[in-house]
Design a protein around this motif. Structure first.
Motif, PDB file in Angstrom:
ATOM      1  N   ALA A 154       0.830  -1.208   0.000  1.00 41.99           N
ATOM      2  CA  ALA A 154       0.000   0.000   0.000  1.00 41.99           C
ATOM      3  C   ALA A 154       0.862   1.255   0.000  1.00 41.99           C
ATOM      4  O   ALA A 154       0.441   2.308  -0.490  1.00 41.99           O
ATOM      5  CB  ALA A 154      -0.926  -0.005   1.216  1.00 41.99           C
ATOM      6  N   ALA A 155       2.088   1.129   0.533  1.00 43.99           N
ATOM      7  CA  ALA A 155       3.020   2.261   0.556  1.00 43.99           C
ATOM      8  C   ALA A 155       3.777   2.403  -0.758  1.00 43.99           C
ATOM      9  O   ALA A 155       4.551   3.352  -0.922  1.00 43.99           O
ATOM     10  CB  ALA A 155       4.013   2.090   1.704  1.00 43.99           C
ATOM     11  N   GLY A 156       3.588   1.459  -1.683  1.00 45.29           N
ATOM     12  CA  GLY A 156       4.217   1.547  -2.988  1.00 45.29           C
ATOM     13  C   GLY A 156       5.455   0.701  -3.165  1.00 45.29           C
ATOM     14  O   GLY A 156       6.120   0.788  -4.196  1.00 45.29           O
ATOM     15  N   ALA A 157       5.790  -0.133  -2.192  1.00 40.27           N
ATOM     16  CA  ALA A 157       6.978  -0.980  -2.294  1.00 40.27           C
ATOM     17  C   ALA A 157       6.607  -2.348  -2.864  1.00 40.27           C
ATOM     18  O   ALA A 157       5.509  -2.853  -2.645  1.00 40.27           O
ATOM     19  CB  ALA A 157       7.630  -1.152  -0.929  1.00 40.27           C
ATOM     20  N   GLU A 158       7.542  -2.951  -3.578  1.00 41.93           N
ATOM     21  CA  GLU A 158       7.376  -4.314  -4.058  1.00 41.93           C
ATOM     22  C   GLU A 158       8.086  -5.253  -3.090  1.00 41.93           C
ATOM     23  O   GLU A 158       9.289  -5.112  -2.850  1.00 41.93           O
ATOM     24  CB  GLU A 158       7.960  -4.476  -5.457  1.00 41.93           C
ATOM     25  N   VAL A 159       7.358  -6.189  -2.537  1.00 46.34           N
ATOM     26  CA  VAL A 159       7.941  -7.170  -1.617  1.00 46.34           C
ATOM     27  C   VAL A 159       8.299  -8.404  -2.425  1.00 46.34           C
ATOM     28  O   VAL A 159       7.425  -9.145  -2.879  1.00 46.34           O
ATOM     29  CB  VAL A 159       6.966  -7.509  -0.476  1.00 46.34           C
ATOM     30  N   VAL A 160       9.599  -8.641  -2.605  1.00 43.34           N
ATOM     31  CA  VAL A 160      10.046  -9.739  -3.459  1.00 43.34           C
ATOM     32  C   VAL A 160      10.194 -11.048  -2.692  1.00 43.34           C
ATOM     33  O   VAL A 160      10.277 -12.125  -3.296  1.00 43.34           O
ATOM     34  CB  VAL A 160      11.375  -9.396  -4.165  1.00 43.34           C
ATOM     35  N   ALA A 161      10.233 -10.972  -1.359  1.00 42.54           N
ATOM     36  CA  ALA A 161      10.337 -12.184  -0.540  1.00 42.54           C
ATOM     37  C   ALA A 161       9.898 -11.855   0.873  1.00 42.54           C
ATOM     38  O   ALA A 161      10.084 -10.736   1.357  1.00 42.54           O
ATOM     39  CB  ALA A 161      11.765 -12.720  -0.530  1.00 42.54           C
ATOM     40  N   MET A 162       9.311 -12.845   1.528  1.00 40.14           N
ATOM     41  CA  MET A 162       8.897 -12.677   2.920  1.00 40.14           C
ATOM     42  C   MET A 162       9.051 -14.014   3.623  1.00 40.14           C
ATOM     43  O   MET A 162       8.613 -15.055   3.120  1.00 40.14           O
ATOM     44  CB  MET A 162       7.443 -12.200   3.009  1.00 40.14           C
ATOM     45  N   CYS A 163       9.695 -14.014   4.784  1.00 41.64           N
ATOM     46  CA  CYS A 163       9.751 -15.224   5.589  1.00 41.64           C
ATOM     47  C   CYS A 163       9.310 -14.894   7.007  1.00 41.64           C
ATOM     48  O   CYS A 163       9.643 -13.840   7.546  1.00 41.64           O
ATOM     49  CB  CYS A 163      11.136 -15.859   5.591  1.00 41.64           C
ATOM     50  N   GLY A 164       8.503 -15.759   7.578  1.00 42.81           N
ATOM     51  CA  GLY A 164       8.076 -15.624   8.961  1.00 42.81           C
ATOM     52  C   GLY A 164       8.741 -16.700   9.794  1.00 42.81           C
ATOM     53  O   GLY A 164       9.030 -17.792   9.293  1.00 42.81           O
ATOM     54  N   SER A 165       8.969 -16.391  11.062  1.00 48.07           N
ATOM     55  CA  SER A 165       9.666 -17.339  11.942  1.00 48.07           C
ATOM     56  C   SER A 165       8.732 -18.077  12.891  1.00 48.07           C
ATOM     57  O   SER A 165       9.164 -18.958  13.626  1.00 48.07           O
ATOM     58  CB  SER A 165      10.741 -16.600  12.756  1.00 48.07           C
ATOM     59  N   GLY A 166       7.477 -17.666  12.918  1.00 44.16           N
ATOM     60  CA  GLY A 166       6.510 -18.387  13.737  1.00 44.16           C
ATOM     61  C   GLY A 166       6.587 -18.118  15.227  1.00 44.16           C
ATOM     62  O   GLY A 166       6.011 -18.867  16.025  1.00 44.16           O
ATOM     63  N   ILE A 167       7.287 -17.060  15.641  1.00 38.08           N
ATOM     64  CA  ILE A 167       7.408 -16.764  17.069  1.00 38.08           C
ATOM     65  C   ILE A 167       6.140 -16.051  17.542  1.00 38.08           C
ATOM     66  O   ILE A 167       5.738 -15.030  16.970  1.00 38.08           O
ATOM     67  CB  ILE A 167       8.645 -15.889  17.352  1.00 38.08           C
ATOM     68  N   ILE A 168       5.537 -16.559  18.585  1.00 42.28           N
ATOM     69  CA  ILE A 168       4.256 -16.030  19.051  1.00 42.28           C
ATOM     70  C   ILE A 168       4.426 -14.844  19.987  1.00 42.28           C
ATOM     71  O   ILE A 168       3.684 -13.861  19.899  1.00 42.28           O
ATOM     72  CB  ILE A 168       3.435 -17.132  19.756  1.00 42.28           C
ATOM     73  N   THR A 169       5.389 -14.876  20.892  1.00 39.51           N
ATOM     74  CA  THR A 169       5.470 -13.841  21.923  1.00 39.51           C
ATOM     75  C   THR A 169       6.663 -12.909  21.731  1.00 39.51           C
ATOM     76  O   THR A 169       7.746 -13.316  21.299  1.00 39.51           O
ATOM     77  CB  THR A 169       5.570 -14.461  23.331  1.00 39.51           C
ATOM     78  N   ALA A 170       6.455 -11.641  22.101  1.00 36.53           N
ATOM     79  CA  ALA A 170       7.544 -10.661  22.106  1.00 36.53           C
ATOM     80  C   ALA A 170       8.609 -11.052  23.127  1.00 36.53           C
ATOM     81  O   ALA A 170       9.797 -10.809  22.925  1.00 36.53           O
ATOM     82  CB  ALA A 170       6.997  -9.274  22.405  1.00 36.53           C
ATOM     83  N   ALA A 171       8.168 -11.659  24.231  1.00 33.58           N
ATOM     84  CA  ALA A 171       9.112 -12.069  25.269  1.00 33.58           C
ATOM     85  C   ALA A 171      10.162 -13.017  24.716  1.00 33.58           C
ATOM     86  O   ALA A 171      11.356 -12.899  25.026  1.00 33.58           O
ATOM     87  CB  ALA A 171       8.364 -12.725  26.430  1.00 33.58           C
ATOM     88  N   GLU A 172       9.756 -13.969  23.880  1.00 35.84           N
ATOM     89  CA  GLU A 172      10.720 -14.898  23.288  1.00 35.84           C
ATOM     90  C   GLU A 172      11.637 -14.176  22.313  1.00 35.84           C
ATOM     91  O   GLU A 172      12.857 -14.394  22.308  1.00 35.84           O
ATOM     92  CB  GLU A 172      10.002 -16.045  22.577  1.00 35.84           C
ATOM     93  N   VAL A 173      11.072 -13.300  21.484  1.00 34.53           N
ATOM     94  CA  VAL A 173      11.889 -12.553  20.524  1.00 34.53           C
ATOM     95  C   VAL A 173      12.965 -11.740  21.246  1.00 34.53           C
ATOM     96  O   VAL A 173      14.107 -11.629  20.788  1.00 34.53           O
ATOM     97  CB  VAL A 173      11.003 -11.622  19.672  1.00 34.53           C
ATOM     98  N   GLY A 174      12.610 -11.183  22.398  1.00 32.98           N
ATOM     99  CA  GLY A 174      13.540 -10.351  23.152  1.00 32.98           C
ATOM    100  C   GLY A 174      14.750 -11.092  23.683  1.00 32.98           C
ATOM    101  O   GLY A 174      15.734 -10.459  24.089  1.00 32.98           O
ATOM    102  N   THR A 175      14.721 -12.426  23.677  1.00 35.27           N
ATOM    103  CA  THR A 175      15.865 -13.202  24.150  1.00 35.27           C
ATOM    104  C   THR A 175      16.890 -13.463  23.047  1.00 35.27           C
ATOM    105  O   THR A 175      17.978 -13.955  23.324  1.00 35.27           O
ATOM    106  CB  THR A 175      15.412 -14.564  24.713  1.00 35.27           C
ATOM    107  N   TRP A 176      16.549 -13.146  21.800  1.00 32.08           N
ATOM    108  CA  TRP A 176      17.453 -13.431  20.691  1.00 32.08           C
ATOM    109  C   TRP A 176      18.674 -12.523  20.743  1.00 32.08           C
ATOM    110  O   TRP A 176      18.577 -11.326  21.052  1.00 32.08           O
ATOM    111  CB  TRP A 176      16.733 -13.224  19.358  1.00 32.08           C
ATOM    112  N   GLY A 177      19.827 -13.092  20.407  1.00 27.79           N
ATOM    113  CA  GLY A 177      21.081 -12.340  20.364  1.00 27.79           C
ATOM    114  C   GLY A 177      21.585 -12.171  18.942  1.00 27.79           C
ATOM    115  O   GLY A 177      20.859 -12.409  17.965  1.00 27.79           O
ATOM    116  N   ARG A 178      22.860 -11.828  18.833  1.00 30.77           N
ATOM    117  CA  ARG A 178      23.457 -11.486  17.541  1.00 30.77           C
ATOM    118  C   ARG A 178      23.312 -12.611  16.518  1.00 30.77           C
ATOM    119  O   ARG A 178      22.917 -12.357  15.364  1.00 30.77           O
ATOM    120  CB  ARG A 178      24.935 -11.147  17.736  1.00 30.77           C
ATOM    121  N   GLU A 179      23.619 -13.829  16.883  1.00 32.80           N
ATOM    122  CA  GLU A 179      23.610 -14.924  15.910  1.00 32.80           C
ATOM    123  C   GLU A 179      22.201 -15.184  15.389  1.00 32.80           C
ATOM    124  O   GLU A 179      22.004 -15.439  14.191  1.00 32.80           O
ATOM    125  CB  GLU A 179      24.208 -16.191  16.516  1.00 32.80           C
TER     126      GLU A 179
END
Length: 251
Positions: A154-179
């Motif tokens: 809707a903003a005018g960008a073409e999305v050529v690829a999208m991948c989702g990781s299936g993480i449900i909670t922000a709490a879990e995402v917040g534990t991710w580090g550099r790797e």
């Protein structure tokens, strides 16, 4: 001196962009980014009540409701905010383009200062970079990430690829580090993409901005990075900072 008076005295020392941040996960990116800016601009942050911590459309619609956002406005104003950004991507893009516009209009009216959100920060950042084709590397489940795809289109960008990781909670995402962050970016990249977007403000990325762009060899936009950039944009205080990625050097 009372706490509020201390805050007001501090607020007089320089310009400030305020952030409404849902819950607790990667909020420490903001003081890190403030330090990396090396300027007189302050980035006060107020936590909002998220209700249920779930990357699920119904929960995200409630998380981004006008009532929940309005509850944090008074504290940001006391702390001297001259602009405010809803520092959440998913609980803005799930409203759709028009709904997300209404969300920030209501926030601006409530706060009586300019307002935006992380979703619009991504849209504006992609445009500022001149990136016509982008790839999305999302922590969310794919059905939620599809809403972000639709928002960018809707903003005018073409999305050529999208991948989702299936993480449900922000709490879990917040534990991710550099790797984990680098792995996510690599998984979401595409040869045709001119930029790769990591849309979750629950993901720590401030410390890895240079690593991400070195790894992929192209601009990488992350949620907390673009949220701060957007705040500076609406405050009309752009800053060039190479340590904050291509966005802060060329846009």
């Amino acid at each position: 001196m009372k706490d509020a008076e201390v805050e007001m005295a501090h607020a007089a020392t320089g310009p400030a962009v305020g952030f409404l941040y849902p819950g607790h996960s990667a909020e420490d990116d903001y003081p890190r980014l403030e330090s990396m800016l090396s300027s007189d601009i302050r980035l006060p942050l107020v936590h909002t009540d998220i209700g249920e911590d779930a990357h699920r459309v119904d929960a995200l619609l409630e998380m981004g409701s006008a009532t929940r956002l309005a509850a944090g406005v008074a504290e940001l104003k006391v702390r001297g905010a001259q602009a405010v950004v809803w520092a959440c991507t998913s609980a803005s893009f799930v409203f759709g383009w028009e709904g997300a516009q209404e969300q920030v209009r209501e926030l601006s009216q409530t706060a009586a200062i300019p307002a935006s959100s992380t979703s619009f920060a991504f849209a504006h950042a992609v445009r500022a970079l001149g990136a016509d084709r982008v790839a999305i590397a999302a922590t969310y489940p794919e059905d939620v990430a599809e809403h972000f795809t639709a928002f960018l289109k809707a903003a005018g960008a073409e999305v050529v690829a999208m991948c989702g990781s299936g993480i449900i909670t922000a709490a879990e995402v917040g534990t991710w580090g550099r790797e984990e962050v680098l792995r996510l970016a690599r998984a979401g990249d595409h040869p045709d993409a001119q930029a790769v977007l990591l849309p979750d403000t629950a993901l720590h990325t401030a410390a890895y901005l240079t690593d991400l762009e070195t790894e992929l060899g192209k601009p990488v936009l992350t949620a907390n990075q673009v949220t701060v950039w957007e705040g500076l944009r609406i405050l009309d205080r752009p800053l060039a900072r190479p340590n904050l990625g291509t966005l802060f050097t060329t846009a």
